[in-house]
Motif scaffolding. Sequence first.
Motif, PDB file in Angstrom:
ATOM      1  N   ASP A  34     115.659 -68.523  30.187  1.00 37.94           N
ATOM      2  CA  ASP A  34     115.699 -68.787  29.040  1.00 37.94           C
ATOM      3  C   ASP A  34     114.031 -68.821  28.304  1.00 37.94           C
ATOM      4  O   ASP A  34     113.617 -67.639  28.133  1.00 37.94           O
ATOM      5  N   ARG A  35     113.710 -69.709  28.393  1.00 36.69           N
ATOM      6  CA  ARG A  35     111.951 -70.265  28.345  1.00 36.69           C
ATOM      7  C   ARG A  35     111.175 -69.198  28.659  1.00 36.69           C
ATOM      8  O   ARG A  35     110.186 -69.047  27.734  1.00 36.69           O
TER       9      ARG A  35
ATOM     10  N   SER B 101     120.776 -58.038  37.375  1.00 41.76           N
ATOM     11  CA  SER B 101     121.486 -58.669  38.384  1.00 41.76           C
ATOM     12  C   SER B 101     121.037 -60.470  38.681  1.00 41.76           C
ATOM     13  O   SER B 101     120.290 -60.915  38.643  1.00 41.76           O
ATOM     14  N   ALA B 102     121.936 -60.954  39.168  1.00 46.71           N
ATOM     15  CA  ALA B 102     122.161 -62.026  39.727  1.00 46.71           C
ATOM     16  C   ALA B 102     121.163 -62.821  40.287  1.00 46.71           C
ATOM     17  O   ALA B 102     120.799 -61.999  41.445  1.00 46.71           O
ATOM     18  N   ILE B 103     120.697 -64.419  40.118  1.00 42.26           N
ATOM     19  CA  ILE B 103     120.070 -64.934  40.445  1.00 42.26           C
ATOM     20  C   ILE B 103     120.539 -65.816  41.487  1.00 42.26           C
ATOM     21  O   ILE B 103     121.211 -66.266  41.875  1.00 42.26           O
ATOM     22  N   PRO B 104     119.579 -65.753  43.086  1.00 41.73           N
ATOM     23  CA  PRO B 104     119.753 -66.133  44.056  1.00 41.73           C
ATOM     24  C   PRO B 104     119.899 -67.915  43.612  1.00 41.73           C
ATOM     25  O   PRO B 104     118.552 -67.806  43.547  1.00 41.73           O
TER      26      PRO B 104
ATOM     27  N   ALA C 143     112.091 -67.121  38.032  1.00 40.59           N
ATOM     28  CA  ALA C 143     112.821 -66.238  36.460  1.00 40.59           C
ATOM     29  C   ALA C 143     111.707 -65.661  36.702  1.00 40.59           C
ATOM     30  O   ALA C 143     111.334 -64.784  35.652  1.00 40.59           O
ATOM     31  N   LYS C 144     109.776 -65.925  36.980  1.00 43.57           N
ATOM     32  CA  LYS C 144     108.853 -65.632  36.781  1.00 43.57           C
ATOM     33  C   LYS C 144     109.076 -63.764  37.276  1.00 43.57           C
ATOM     34  O   LYS C 144     109.286 -62.373  36.794  1.00 43.57           O
ATOM     35  N   LYS C 145     110.019 -64.149  38.873  1.00 39.28           N
ATOM     36  CA  LYS C 145     110.205 -63.061  39.444  1.00 39.28           C
ATOM     37  C   LYS C 145     110.718 -61.595  38.830  1.00 39.28           C
ATOM     38  O   LYS C 145     110.991 -61.157  38.586  1.00 39.28           O
ATOM     39  N   HIS C 146     112.083 -62.599  38.430  1.00 40.90           N
ATOM     40  CA  HIS C 146     112.834 -61.985  38.001  1.00 40.90           C
ATOM     41  C   HIS C 146     112.443 -61.201  36.364  1.00 40.90           C
ATOM     42  O   HIS C 146     112.805 -59.972  36.306  1.00 40.90           O
ATOM     43  N   ARG C 147     111.853 -61.820  35.669  1.00 39.24           N
ATOM     44  CA  ARG C 147     110.970 -60.952  34.412  1.00 39.24           C
ATOM     45  C   ARG C 147     110.179 -59.518  34.674  1.00 39.24           C
ATOM     46  O   ARG C 147     110.591 -58.453  34.284  1.00 39.24           O
ATOM     47  N   GLU C 148     109.466 -60.171  35.692  1.00 35.12           N
ATOM     48  CA  GLU C 148     108.701 -58.887  36.958  1.00 35.12           C
ATOM     49  C   GLU C 148     109.895 -57.553  37.146  1.00 35.12           C
ATOM     50  O   GLU C 148     109.500 -56.925  37.007  1.00 35.12           O
TER      51      GLU C 148
ATOM     52  N   ARG D 257     108.911 -49.812  21.330  1.00 32.59           N
ATOM     53  CA  ARG D 257     107.956 -51.349  21.791  1.00 32.59           C
ATOM     54  C   ARG D 257     107.247 -51.488  22.396  1.00 32.59           C
ATOM     55  O   ARG D 257     106.873 -50.680  23.797  1.00 32.59           O
ATOM     56  N   PHE D 258     106.143 -52.239  21.908  1.00 28.08           N
ATOM     57  CA  PHE D 258     105.245 -53.023  22.825  1.00 28.08           C
ATOM     58  C   PHE D 258     104.870 -54.423  22.908  1.00 28.08           C
ATOM     59  O   PHE D 258     106.024 -54.799  22.110  1.00 28.08           O
ATOM     60  N   VAL D 259     105.822 -54.924  24.295  1.00 28.32           N
ATOM     61  CA  VAL D 259     105.786 -56.005  24.495  1.00 28.32           C
ATOM     62  C   VAL D 259     104.622 -56.757  25.645  1.00 28.32           C
ATOM     63  O   VAL D 259     104.264 -56.202  26.304  1.00 28.32           O
ATOM     64  N   TRP D 260     103.966 -58.354  24.677  1.00 29.28           N
ATOM     65  CA  TRP D 260     103.388 -58.371  25.385  1.00 29.28           C
ATOM     66  C   TRP D 260     103.243 -59.638  25.779  1.00 29.28           C
ATOM     67  O   TRP D 260     104.251 -60.716  25.265  1.00 29.28           O
ATOM     68  N   LEU D 261     103.354 -59.943  27.249  1.00 29.73           N
ATOM     69  CA  LEU D 261     104.062 -61.114  28.154  1.00 29.73           C
ATOM     70  C   LEU D 261     102.873 -62.054  28.525  1.00 29.73           C
ATOM     71  O   LEU D 261     102.127 -61.400  29.521  1.00 29.73           O
ATOM     72  N   ASP D 262     102.453 -62.918  28.202  1.00 29.37           N
ATOM     73  CA  ASP D 262     101.379 -64.290  28.900  1.00 29.37           C
ATOM     74  C   ASP D 262     102.250 -64.860  29.415  1.00 29.37           C
ATOM     75  O   ASP D 262     103.360 -65.689  29.144  1.00 29.37           O
ATOM     76  N   GLY D 263     101.860 -64.934  30.786  1.00 23.23           N
ATOM     77  CA  GLY D 263     102.423 -65.647  31.569  1.00 23.23           C
ATOM     78  C   GLY D 263     101.276 -66.984  32.156  1.00 23.23           C
ATOM     79  O   GLY D 263     101.953 -67.067  32.908  1.00 23.23           O
ATOM     80  N   SER D 264     100.401 -67.265  30.713  1.00 21.55           N
ATOM     81  CA  SER D 264      99.099 -68.627  31.381  1.00 21.55           C
ATOM     82  C   SER D 264     101.049 -69.833  31.326  1.00 21.55           C
ATOM     83  O   SER D 264     101.427 -69.060  30.473  1.00 21.55           O
TER      84      SER D 264
END
Length: 273
Positions: free
Chosen positions: A76-77, A171-174, A187-192, A213-220
């Motif tokens: 979630d975080r 889909s479920a996370i292995p 989690a980052k792979k799931h988000r992508e 909607r515009f969604v800004w995703l900051d992965g830093s």
Amino acid sequence: LTHTYTREILFQYRSADTAIKHILHGGTIRLGSLVGTNDPRETDPWFFGMSGDDPLLISDPEAFSRKFLEWQRDVDRVLKWGCRVGCFSQDEPDQTPGLGDLDVRVHTLRQGYDHDRMWAQYADYHTGICVFFDKARLIRTMEEYAHCEEAQMIHGPVEYFHRYDTYDRPSAIPIADIEAHGITAVAKKHRERFARRLYLTKDSDWLQEHEYRFVWLDGSDDANNDPINVPIGDCIRAVCLGAHFPENRIDEIRDLHEHMRIMFIKSGMHMVI
């Protein structure tokens, strides 16, 4: 205003103070934290299915339960931290384009600036402003700014589903992937993989907003949830004043009209200033 014109537009309802100070004078649009929206589905914790076996489930179910909940908090975080959104409205989609001239059928479709509930909810009970943005220019501006800041930007019309439809459960996370790569990387792979399903879907109760909607995703590593103010340049095409826009602020609008060269419209009467 003709439908053929407004279908090139994205609309945003704001209070008079916010629209005048920050958007019209300030020349920026604010992207706020996802957890600051008014939809509990987005602000409340997200929970995900997890697939596979974990020996701890058999040997110590209580310890596994604690680990499972910790994984859920971490996912979630990662999915929400550094995520900002900009929400706009569009014209109602034309479901019957074969019926002839769209402008002739204008009364059958709701335009993006013509929602009484949104005037009340987002524009301070009809005393605010609906800003018209050139859709193509705004998309280009948002993408270029995100690229300069090394952030990922996704955008598009929101899809609406009933809350119990399968869209609500990516889909479920292995578990094996978590053990091998760590929860943050997984989690980052799931988000992508599921970004559009995660961020560009809402419950069908919101359908009549026809949101874009515009969604800004900051992965830093130093990402935060502070709002981002994106310079919008010459993206504004027109401004619609609420039906109860204060008369004592009309001069402010006339002054803006002089130097911005954009159209001003009065909601309800549709009078160009």
